[in-house]
Design a protein around this motif. Structure first.
Motif, mmCIF file in Angstrom:
data_model
loop_
_atom_site.group_PDB
_atom_site.id
_atom_site.type_symbol
_atom_site.label_atom_id
_atom_site.label_comp_id
_atom_site.label_asym_id
_atom_site.label_seq_id
_atom_site.Cartn_x
_atom_site.Cartn_y
_atom_site.Cartn_z
ATOM 1 N N ASN B 35 0.808 -1.211 0.000
ATOM 2 C CA ASN B 35 0.000 0.000 0.000
ATOM 3 C C ASN B 35 0.843 1.264 0.000
ATOM 4 O O ASN B 35 0.585 2.197 -0.776
ATOM 5 N N GLU B 36 1.864 1.281 0.859
ATOM 6 C CA GLU B 36 2.697 2.488 0.899
ATOM 7 C C GLU B 36 3.495 2.644 -0.391
ATOM 8 O O GLU B 36 3.628 3.742 -0.934
ATOM 9 N N MET B 41 4.577 5.198 -5.804
ATOM 10 C CA MET B 41 4.804 4.940 -7.222
ATOM 11 C C MET B 41 3.626 5.309 -8.107
ATOM 12 O O MET B 41 3.737 5.281 -9.338
ATOM 13 N N ASN B 42 2.504 5.632 -7.452
ATOM 14 C CA ASN B 42 1.326 5.990 -8.225
ATOM 15 C C ASN B 42 0.795 4.818 -9.065
ATOM 16 O O ASN B 42 0.462 4.985 -10.244
ATOM 17 N N SER B 46 -2.754 -3.495 -5.462
ATOM 18 C CA SER B 46 -3.158 -4.760 -6.063
ATOM 19 C C SER B 46 -2.219 -5.146 -7.206
ATOM 20 O O SER B 46 -1.800 -6.303 -7.310
ATOM 21 N N GLN B 47 -1.884 -4.166 -8.024
ATOM 22 C CA GLN B 47 -0.997 -4.443 -9.154
ATOM 23 C C GLN B 47 0.384 -4.868 -8.676
ATOM 24 O O GLN B 47 0.976 -5.807 -9.205
ATOM 25 N N GLY B 62 0.966 -9.266 7.392
ATOM 26 C CA GLY B 62 1.068 -8.473 8.610
ATOM 27 C C GLY B 62 2.317 -7.629 8.704
ATOM 28 O O GLY B 62 2.421 -6.752 9.562
ATOM 29 N N TYR B 63 3.269 -7.884 7.814
ATOM 30 C CA TYR B 63 4.559 -7.186 7.879
ATOM 31 C C TYR B 63 4.797 -6.352 6.628
ATOM 32 O O TYR B 63 5.189 -5.185 6.692
ATOM 33 N N GLY B 64 4.539 -6.952 5.486
ATOM 34 C CA GLY B 64 4.833 -6.280 4.225
ATOM 35 C C GLY B 64 6.025 -6.917 3.558
ATOM 36 O O GLY B 64 6.222 -8.133 3.641
#
Lengths: 212, 212
Positions: B35-36, B41-42, B46-47, B62-64
DNA sequence: TAGATTGTTAATCGATTAACAATC
DNA sequence: TAGATTGTTAATCGATTAACAATC
């Protein structure tokens, strides 16, 4: 006046159509059907007709497309039927190479000046094009408005320069610096990221090897 | 071993992910969520997740994503974790500029030699890289196999040279000549058509003006 | 454990291809 | 007029986005 938005997939293909039509023209071929062009270009005839019909009906049933007419119409669509003035920001190897590249001029892209920060380069000419100090950018542009600024400078300096160009009213930036420029929505940026192109090539080599 | 074919849309985005992760790494950021990253990156989160999961599960719920790990994994996917040898065919402005451009080396692309037909250029070095005669191409490649040949020669000569390179076993061509090369299916060609890029820019300027 | 965020399936959107009526 | 080929609508395919169960 509601304007249909053309997808970038279509826009990317237009220069290639233009190139193939130019080749046909050079070979003295007067007319071509979407089917024959599709075979030469390795795309579907359907796609060619769909693409062209975004901009108008350039063909004629039972005849096909007149090569010269279509060539000129695509040139108009691409905006290369008229002169586009450019300046090059960054007089290093890359900037000089682009300044030296005469082929752009045959498509109406004329380089008016080069700008650089290096004392050694300022005052030098490349193919008759003068290199100015970056300090003169604003005053020079006030007297000589241009459509396109070409950015061939290190990425660290690129955003600052882009801001200055936008403030001067430049409407398009051809960006060779390896970063994503932030510009107002009405300013056009076209990126050429050579190292990304090279990485795509490298990926495809790696993917081929893995398949074995 | 059935290999999933990755769409070129995905491959085009990989170098950009790599670049952003490199920037994060430089800024000492250890982990990032899709998400961040998507906000920076605009693109959509999901992509990003879909793209990465073509190659494996690099994240942790939970971490990324661990920035350094993902950075290295994408480098592996792109094949830039190892050295790729290159030769440049065409020692003119463009060829010299690419030879001078040291940034490619930081990504593992090392230029081994330049080839040219001009007597004046043969024997000259660019950043320590020797310029050889085109006549020596076959014998030189027999002793020094390379992965990538860079084509910076006029389009009239390009297909002939490409044929010679293919005959010598070169598996990838980075093509700056403004034509579509015909090569066997197992040879990779990546085109950089600068004038087409400039025409796309020009189209977008023209389209903007029309809208007014 | 609860919260966060992935990996992945399902839904949507857009681009490409196929088909054919219109027409030169 | 008959044949050819466009312009355009409909069908298909693929890529993007949304949703959510899995799991750290």
């Amino acid at each position: 006046m509601d304007q249909k938005v053309i997808s970038s997939a279509v826009i990317k293909r237009l220069p290639r159509y233009h190139r193939y039509l130019g080749d046909l023209l050079e070979n003295g071929i007067e007319r071509i059907s979407s089917n024959e062009l599709s075979e030469r270009m390795n795309v579907t005839a359907s796609q060619i007709r769909q693409d062209l019909n975004n901009f108008g009906g350039f063909g004629q049933q039972g005849y096909g497309y007149n090569v010269e007419y279509l060539y000129r119409e695509i040139a108009k669509i691409l905006g290369i039927d008229r002169q586009n003035s450019m300046i090059i920001i960054g007089g290093g190897h890359f900037g000089q190479t682009l300044a030296n590249y005469g082929n752009f001029e045959t498509r109406g892209f004329v380089t008016k000046a080069i700008f650089d920060v290096s004392e050694e380069r300022i005052g030098q000419t490349v193919r008759g094009i003068m290199t100015h100090s970056m300090d003169e950018l604003e005053s020079w542009l006030a007297e000589n408005p241009v459509e396109i600024a070409v950015l061939t400078i290190p990425k660290q300096a690129a955003q600052d320069v882009a801001d200055r160009l936008v403030a001067c009213g430049v409407k398009a930036i051809w960006n060779f610096a390896h970063l994503d420029l932030k510009v107002p929505r009405d300013v056009v940026v076209e990126n050429v990221h050579l190292s990304e192109s090279l990485m795509q090539l490298s990926y495809r080599i790696a993917a081929k090897e893995e398949k074995k």
